[in-house]
Enzyme design. Structure first.
Site, PDB file in Angstrom:
ATOM      1  N   LYS A  56      -3.480   2.908  13.479  1.00 45.61           N
ATOM      2  CA  LYS A  56      -4.739   4.349  13.265  1.00 45.61           C
ATOM      3  C   LYS A  56      -6.024   2.952  12.333  1.00 45.61           C
ATOM      4  O   LYS A  56      -6.727   3.340  12.875  1.00 45.61           O
ATOM      5  CB  LYS A  56      -4.036   4.683  12.337  1.00 45.61           C
ATOM      6  N   GLY A 116      -5.293  11.315   2.858  1.00 43.99           N
ATOM      7  CA  GLY A 116      -6.776  10.369   3.284  1.00 43.99           C
ATOM      8  C   GLY A 116      -6.593   9.058   2.098  1.00 43.99           C
ATOM      9  O   GLY A 116      -7.589   8.464   2.055  1.00 43.99           O
ATOM     10  N   ASN A 156       9.649   0.847   9.715  1.00 42.32           N
ATOM     11  CA  ASN A 156       9.300   2.238   8.979  1.00 42.32           C
ATOM     12  C   ASN A 156       7.860   2.444   9.566  1.00 42.32           C
ATOM     13  O   ASN A 156       6.584   1.815  10.217  1.00 42.32           O
ATOM     14  CB  ASN A 156       8.449   1.532   7.623  1.00 42.32           C
ATOM     15  N   TYR A 204      -0.668   2.361  10.693  1.00 42.62           N
ATOM     16  CA  TYR A 204      -1.772   0.612  10.100  1.00 42.62           C
ATOM     17  C   TYR A 204      -2.539   0.706  11.958  1.00 42.62           C
ATOM     18  O   TYR A 204      -3.494   0.568  11.997  1.00 42.62           O
ATOM     19  CB  TYR A 204      -0.657  -0.534  10.517  1.00 42.62           C
ATOM     20  N   ILE A 215       0.537  -1.211  -0.324  1.00 39.58           N
ATOM     21  CA  ILE A 215       0.074  -0.329  -0.313  1.00 39.58           C
ATOM     22  C   ILE A 215       1.453   1.067  -0.301  1.00 39.58           C
ATOM     23  O   ILE A 215       1.394   1.298   0.946  1.00 39.58           O
ATOM     24  CB  ILE A 215      -1.083   0.154   1.161  1.00 39.58           C
TER      25      ILE A 215
END
Ligand SMILES: CC(C)(COP(=O)(O)OP(=O)(O)OC[C@H]1O[C@@H](n2cnc3c(N)ncnc32)[C@H](O)[C@@H]1OP(=O)(O)O)[C@@H](O)C(=O)NCCC(=O)NCCS
Length: 172
Positions: A144, A106, A135, A142, A96
């Site tokens: 979050k 967003g 990272n 992630y 991603i």
């Protein structure tokens, strides 16, 4: 602001390769040697490798467009395409990536929601991923999104052994 997600097709191979290399470089070049980066990029993103991944029916790639410009991409794996043997009840977010100038708008969350939508539509119970322990910003993202660390595994970046945290989000 118009956001669109489109599934990648075979004819998108070259642009997918360019975006993959650009975003991988931007994310990891400051913390890795040029030799190890070069070795990894050649193996992970050569045309033959990407073509094979795109033709795997258990993997899907998506571009995200912001105002008609490609802003990033998502790769998800199911079943045997997953990079760990975790069973068929789960979906892996393998990649991603949001391009540098599009971060914190967003769009990563938008791609994550796409992965969630596929996970739910397929009736799977868990979504998971591996993220490099160094990272920190991706790990914060992630967390979050509701992931928790459930394991660790090692991999090689060139000749250097590195560690990924396995992070999981249960849907049941
Ligand atoms: C990680 C990444 C995908 C996040 O995408 P993004 O578009 O920048 O993030 P978003 O704007 O969608 O943020 C979503 C939420 O995560 C939070 N978040 C995003 N990046 C964060 C960071 N670095 N630190 C803390 N929180 C962060 C945002 O505050 C936001 O919270 P909110 O929903 O409460 O507003 C993106 O930064 C990226 O591509 N990073 C480089 C590639 C990478 O490391 N990929 C993962 C490899 S495993």
């Amino acid at each position: 602001m118009t956001i669109i997600i489109k599934k990648c097709r075979r004819e998108d191979l070259q642009i997918l390769q360019e975006i993959s290399i650009e975003t991988f470089n931007d994310t990891f070049k400051d913390q890795n040697s040029p030799e190890n980066m070069k070795a990894y990029l050649e193996i992970a993103f050569n045309s033959k490798q990407l073509e094979e991944e795109m033709s795997n029916i258990s993997s899907e790639f998506f571009f995200i467009f912001l105002n008609e410009e490609i802003a990033g991409y998502l790769k998800v794996n199911m079943n045997d395409a997953q990079s760990e043997k975790v069973g068929n009840e789960s979906l892996e977010i393998e990649r991603i990536y949001i391009r540098y100038k599009f971060k914190r708008k967003g769009l990563g969350k938008y791609l994550f929601n796409k992965a969630m939508e596929i996970t739910l539509r397929q009736g799977k119970q868990m979504i998971w991923l591996g993220v490099w322990e160094k990272n920190a910003s991706a790990i914060d993202f992630y967390k979050k999104m509701g992931f928790v660390q459930t394991g660790v595994h090692s991999f090689y970046m060139g000749d250097e052994e590195q560690f990924d945290y396995i992070m999981t989000k249960s849907l049941i």
